[in-house]
Each structure stands twice: as C-alpha cells, then as structure tokens.
Design a protein around this motif. Structure first.
Motif, PDB file in Angstrom:
ATOM      1  N   UNK A 137       0.839  -1.205   0.000  1.00  0.00           N
ATOM      2  CA  UNK A 137       0.000   0.000   0.000  1.00  0.00           C
ATOM      3  C   UNK A 137       0.876   1.258   0.000  1.00  0.00           C
ATOM      4  N   UNK A 138       1.966   1.237   0.775  1.00  0.00           N
ATOM      5  CA  UNK A 138       2.889   2.370   0.804  1.00  0.00           C
ATOM      6  C   UNK A 138       3.503   2.609  -0.570  1.00  0.00           C
ATOM      7  N   UNK A 139       3.875   1.517  -1.260  1.00  0.00           N
ATOM      8  CA  UNK A 139       4.453   1.644  -2.601  1.00  0.00           C
ATOM      9  C   UNK A 139       3.470   2.292  -3.567  1.00  0.00           C
ATOM     10  N   UNK A 140       2.205   1.898  -3.500  1.00  0.00           N
ATOM     11  CA  UNK A 140       1.188   2.479  -4.380  1.00  0.00           C
ATOM     12  C   UNK A 140       1.001   3.967  -4.079  1.00  0.00           C
ATOM     13  N   UNK A 158       4.029  17.839  -7.192  1.00  0.00           N
ATOM     14  CA  UNK A 158       5.354  18.424  -6.965  1.00  0.00           C
ATOM     15  C   UNK A 158       6.489  17.491  -7.410  1.00  0.00           C
ATOM     16  N   UNK A 159       6.299  16.822  -8.562  1.00  0.00           N
ATOM     17  CA  UNK A 159       7.310  15.910  -9.113  1.00  0.00           C
ATOM     18  C   UNK A 159       7.755  14.827  -8.108  1.00  0.00           C
ATOM     19  N   UNK A 160       6.812  14.346  -7.338  1.00  0.00           N
ATOM     20  CA  UNK A 160       7.132  13.262  -6.402  1.00  0.00           C
ATOM     21  C   UNK A 160       7.866  13.712  -5.170  1.00  0.00           C
ATOM     22  N   UNK A 161       7.776  14.992  -4.849  1.00  0.00           N
ATOM     23  CA  UNK A 161       8.498  15.549  -3.710  1.00  0.00           C
ATOM     24  C   UNK A 161       8.152  14.843  -2.398  1.00  0.00           C
ATOM     25  N   UNK A 162       6.903  14.366  -2.289  1.00  0.00           N
ATOM     26  CA  UNK A 162       6.441  13.786  -1.023  1.00  0.00           C
ATOM     27  C   UNK A 162       6.604  12.263  -0.978  1.00  0.00           C
ATOM     28  N   UNK A 163       7.042  11.662  -2.078  1.00  0.00           N
ATOM     29  CA  UNK A 163       7.122  10.195  -2.136  1.00  0.00           C
ATOM     30  C   UNK A 163       8.059   9.626  -1.075  1.00  0.00           C
ATOM     31  N   UNK A 164       9.198  10.296  -0.881  1.00  0.00           N
ATOM     32  CA  UNK A 164      10.161   9.798   0.104  1.00  0.00           C
ATOM     33  C   UNK A 164       9.574   9.833   1.506  1.00  0.00           C
ATOM     34  N   UNK A 165       8.845  10.906   1.830  1.00  0.00           N
ATOM     35  CA  UNK A 165       8.249  11.018   3.167  1.00  0.00           C
ATOM     36  C   UNK A 165       7.156   9.972   3.369  1.00  0.00           C
ATOM     37  N   UNK A 166       6.395   9.712   2.319  1.00  0.00           N
ATOM     38  CA  UNK A 166       5.374   8.660   2.386  1.00  0.00           C
ATOM     39  C   UNK A 166       6.053   7.304   2.605  1.00  0.00           C
ATOM     40  N   UNK A 167       7.148   7.080   1.875  1.00  0.00           N
ATOM     41  CA  UNK A 167       7.886   5.831   2.022  1.00  0.00           C
ATOM     42  C   UNK A 167       8.445   5.638   3.418  1.00  0.00           C
ATOM     43  N   UNK A 215      11.222  11.522 -11.894  1.00  0.00           N
ATOM     44  CA  UNK A 215      10.692  10.165 -11.689  1.00  0.00           C
ATOM     45  C   UNK A 215      11.150   9.549 -10.374  1.00  0.00           C
ATOM     46  N   UNK A 216      11.414  10.381  -9.365  1.00  0.00           N
ATOM     47  CA  UNK A 216      11.844   9.819  -8.087  1.00  0.00           C
ATOM     48  C   UNK A 216      10.726   9.040  -7.401  1.00  0.00           C
ATOM     49  N   UNK A 217       9.461   9.417  -7.624  1.00  0.00           N
ATOM     50  CA  UNK A 217       8.361   8.677  -6.997  1.00  0.00           C
ATOM     51  C   UNK A 217       8.343   7.228  -7.485  1.00  0.00           C
ATOM     52  N   UNK A 218       8.642   7.029  -8.774  1.00  0.00           N
ATOM     53  CA  UNK A 218       8.692   5.667  -9.309  1.00  0.00           C
ATOM     54  C   UNK A 218       9.822   4.866  -8.670  1.00  0.00           C
ATOM     55  N   UNK A 219      10.963   5.511  -8.447  1.00  0.00           N
ATOM     56  CA  UNK A 219      12.107   4.808  -7.871  1.00  0.00           C
ATOM     57  C   UNK A 219      11.830   4.386  -6.426  1.00  0.00           C
ATOM     58  N   UNK A 220      11.236   5.288  -5.645  1.00  0.00           N
ATOM     59  CA  UNK A 220      10.893   4.922  -4.268  1.00  0.00           C
ATOM     60  C   UNK A 220       9.843   3.816  -4.242  1.00  0.00           C
ATOM     61  N   UNK A 221       8.855   3.915  -5.127  1.00  0.00           N
ATOM     62  CA  UNK A 221       7.813   2.888  -5.183  1.00  0.00           C
ATOM     63  C   UNK A 221       8.405   1.533  -5.578  1.00  0.00           C
ATOM     64  N   UNK A 222       9.321   1.541  -6.546  1.00  0.00           N
ATOM     65  CA  UNK A 222       9.939   0.289  -6.983  1.00  0.00           C
ATOM     66  C   UNK A 222      10.785  -0.324  -5.887  1.00  0.00           C
TER      67      UNK A 222
END
Length: 460
Positions: free
Chosen positions: A9-12, A21-30, A90-97
């Motif tokens: 779920x976190x990855x999604x 914001x170009x995936x700015x928050x993806x790392x914090x979500x991760x 594409x940092x959000x994709x990298x964190x999700x992967x």
C-alpha cells in the motif's frame, strides 16, 4: 503477511504521489510507511492469514529478517533526498519500486513453498531491472539494466528447470514434503539435479563466483542509491531464501550439494578479494567487496546449529550498516565530482570529517577489525565453521579478510592523508546525512562492543 500489505500500500501511495510536486512527497510517504511496517513486524501476524500458512509463514526467523530489511531500507530512504536530486521527474517511481522490491523480500522470508519462492524472487528482481537503468542519460546505467535483466532471466531459467525436476521427483512444491522425500530417497538423481540447478540460481541472486559476472558492471552502472539497495536488502533476502531452501527442502541430501557450496565459497573469496585489489574505481571496488562478503556469509552452511539464522542475520545487518555508511560518502562525492575514482575521495576527511569517519568506520567493520560489528559478525561465522570441523574454509576466509584490508585502506588513506586539489564547490553535507552518519558509527561500534544489543532490539 501484514507487513507485506503495509509495504505494498505504501508503494502504491508513493507512486501516485508523483502527481504532486514531481514526487516531492514520495520519500516522506515511504519513510512513514516503513516505520508503520517496522511496528507491524513486531506484532503477531493476523489470524486472517493463517489459512495461507502452507504457502507463507511469518515465523520468528521471518520476523527477524523482516525487521533488519526494513531498518536498512529506512536508512537508504533517509539518504535518498540528495542521492535522487537529479531524478526529480521520476523519483516517486524509484521509491515505489524499492518498496515493491522489499515486498518481494518479505515474501522470501516466509515462503513455505517453491511457488511462493519463485513469486518472491520475481517481485524482488523485476523492479531492480528497471531501477538499474533509471539513469537514462548514462550508457553505463542502460548497460547495467540490460545485463542484469538478461543474466536474471538466465538464472530464472535454471530456477524453474530445477523446480520442475524437484516437483517431478517429490510430487510436491511444499518444502516439508520435499524434505521428507529427500530423507526417504536421498539417491534420487532427478531430485539431486534439481537441487543443484536451484542452488546455481540462488548463487546468482547472492552473487557467488562464478555466478557474479553481472555484479561489477551492474553495481557500477546503476544509480548509487540503487546499488546500495541491491548490496544490502537484496542480499539479505537472497541469502535467507538460499539458506532456507537448501537446509529445509534439501537437508536430506546435504552430502550431494555441500561440497559444491564449499567450492563456490573458496572461488568467491579468492577471486573477489584479488580483483578488489586491482580496482581504481571505488564503486567497482565496493562491488567486488560485496561479492567477497557473499563468500564469508556462505560459511553459514558449514557447522550449522540452532543459532545459525541469528548469526546470518547479525552478519547481514552489520554488513548492511557498513555498506550504507560507505555509500553515503560515495553518493556525495559522485554528485559533487561526477566520478567515483579513488582520487575523487582525496581530502574528504578534511572537508567533511563526519562523512569520512562514517565511511572509514564502515570499511574497518567490513574488514573485520575488532570492536566493530563486522568483527563480531565474522567471528560468529568463523566460530561456527570451526566447531563443525571446517578449519580449512575458515583459513581461506581469514586470508580473504587480510587481502580486503589493503583495498579498504586505499580509500581511507585517500580520504584522510591526500590533499584535495580539484574541489570547486561550496556544497554542504545535509543535516540528514550527518545524523545518519552518527547513527551508523554508533551502531557499528555498539554492536562490536556489545553484540547482544542486536538481540535486544530485534528479538529472536
């Protein structure tokens, strides 16, 4: 299985955060999701998943390896902000992967069935093929992705052929039923050949020589943060799956495959450490270092006892801490100087002492110098093998450790004893990097002085 659900779920969520914001928050979500997963990993698995215990069982050992994998991934996520500064689009994709690959590792920690093993390996591996080639402007990254994919597909073929032969002989995918068949019919040629094919496939996943050919090029070509992930979390998952497969399913025919593992161990330790000595690129040197540590870890198969899973977990965690510590310095130097040669590290100790000290302590730990976690980890494996009567293998491992000191010292000398003459930047190390550096230094020394701290934090 609850941890797997949380991570998926976190990855999604991290993936879809790329819209903003170009995936700015993806790392914090991760990071938030990993903290939740770490908390859940300390809890018993939900009763809802009890029906799937023949496929996946969240045992005590599975929980132990899950915890150390999540902690390692957390450290990697903390240093990801600076590392992915040129991957904003594409940092959000990298964190999700990365999270999806970690989910595959969670499956490998609890698998009870060869089908689950295959699913776990593929969930672990497929995101890595994509991440290795994520630096689209670098031809080395593209080469790394293609080489990893082709060699991975080759290894998967070995694995599936082995699974087919094992199923054809034992009539089941279940590890316990395969084990019973192996005990009752230890000379079954189809089962023996199947076990050796699966052993070869797992040797590829953990980069044992001569199945390591992909490692140096992939480690050098992939983005450095992805390389750190491959060298730590993927190794943790691969080695535990390897140990579980060979000891649970094929324990009844151990005499048929243990000598092969011994030969792989000797070749790996000698080849990797000699090759590490002649490298001029720090990242490539760390690739051969990773291969050599695969050789040390393989000692876990010799003189096995009830504490072997704990010894394996302790070694892999100590190695993972050290790897993250070195890669922090490498990522920073690579970003600033756009190269990873030994000369690029000249003067790092004077300009950014905390980062250099973390890298130095990490490499001292990798070399197995006393009062570090790496020393205690190696000591536990060497002690186990000696008690099992495998003194010759320990002698080879000690010789390999002595060789490794030379190439680790080259990097330490470059950081602290050479003058830096090409530095043209005012770039400062972030507070996050400094905090992670302090945590790694403290953890490596604490576990070296008081190794029981590992049990207190992660349980058994």
């Amino acid at each position: 299985m609850s941890v797997f659900i949380v991570l998926f779920i976190t990855a999604v969520l991290a993936l879809f955060a790329g819209v903003f914001e170009q995936g700015k928050y993806s790392r914090y979500i991760g990071i938030a999701g990993l903290l939740v997963a770490l908390y859940v990993s300390y809890l018993p698995d939900c009763d809802f998943f009890a029906a799937y215990k023949t496929m996946f069982d969240y045992s005590t050992n599975a929980a132990l390896f899950t915890k150390i994998s999540i902690v390692t991934t957390l450290l990697i996520f903390f240093i990801g902000g600076f590392a992915f500064s040129n991957h904003r689009s594409h940092q959000s994709e990298l964190y999700a992967l990365m999270l999806m690959s970690l989910s595959g590792g969670i499956v490998l920690f609890g698998y009870q069935n060869l089908v689950t093993l295959f699913i776990g390996i593929e969930i672990l591996s497929i995101p890595l093929y994509v991440m290795a080639g994520s630096n689209k402007t670098d031809l080395r990254s593209t080469e790394a992705s293609m080489k990893y994919f082709l060699m991975g597909a080759f290894a998967t073929g070995f694995l599936l052929f082995g699974v087919a032969l094992v199923y054809g002989s034992a009539g089941s995918f279940d590890l316990y039923q395969i084990s019973s068949f192996a005990i009752n019919d230890p000379k079954n040629m189809m089962l023996i050949v199947g076990s050796i094919l699966m052993l070869s496939a797992m040797a590829f996943k953990v980069s044992l020589a001569p199945f390591h050919m992909w490692s140096p090029d992939v480690y050098q070509g992939a983005p450095s943060l992805i390389t750190a992930f491959m060298a730590t979390v993927v190794k943790i998952a691969g080695f535990y799956a390897f140990l579980k497969l060979m000891t649970m399913a094929f324990g009844g025919i151990v005499g048929e495959w243990i000598n092969i593992v011994g030969v792989l161990l000797i070749v790996t330790l000698l080849l990797a450490n000699v090759m590490g000595l002649v490298q001029t690129n720090a990242k490539r040197m760390l690739a051969y270092s990773s291969v050599s540590h695969a050789g040390y870890v393989t000692l876990i198969f010799f003189g096995m006892n009830s504490l072997s899973p704990y010894n394996l977990a302790f070694y892999l965690f100590a190695y993972s801490l050290s790897t993250v510590g070195v890669f922090m310095a490498l990522i920073w130097v690579e970003k600033v100087k756009r190269e990873t040669s030994f000369n690029a590290f000249n003067g790092l100790g004077k300009r950014h002492p905390l980062l250099a000290i973390a890298a130095a302590v990490s490499m001292i730990s990798m070399a197995g110098i006393p009062l570090t976690a790496g020393f205690m980890a190696k000591f536990s494996l060497f002690n186990q093998a000696i008690k099992g009567g495998f003194e010759f293998l320990v002698l080879i491992a000690v010789f390999g450790s002595a060789l490794s000191i030379a190439y680790y010292l080259r990097l330490i000398i470059a950081m602290f004893f050479y003058k830096e003459s090409t530095f043209k930047t005012s770039e400062k190390v972030s507070i996050t990097y400094n905090i992670v550096a302090v945590v790694i230094i403290f953890a490596i020394i604490s576990l070296g002085v008081y190794p029981d701290l590992f049990v207190k934090q992660f349980g058994l």
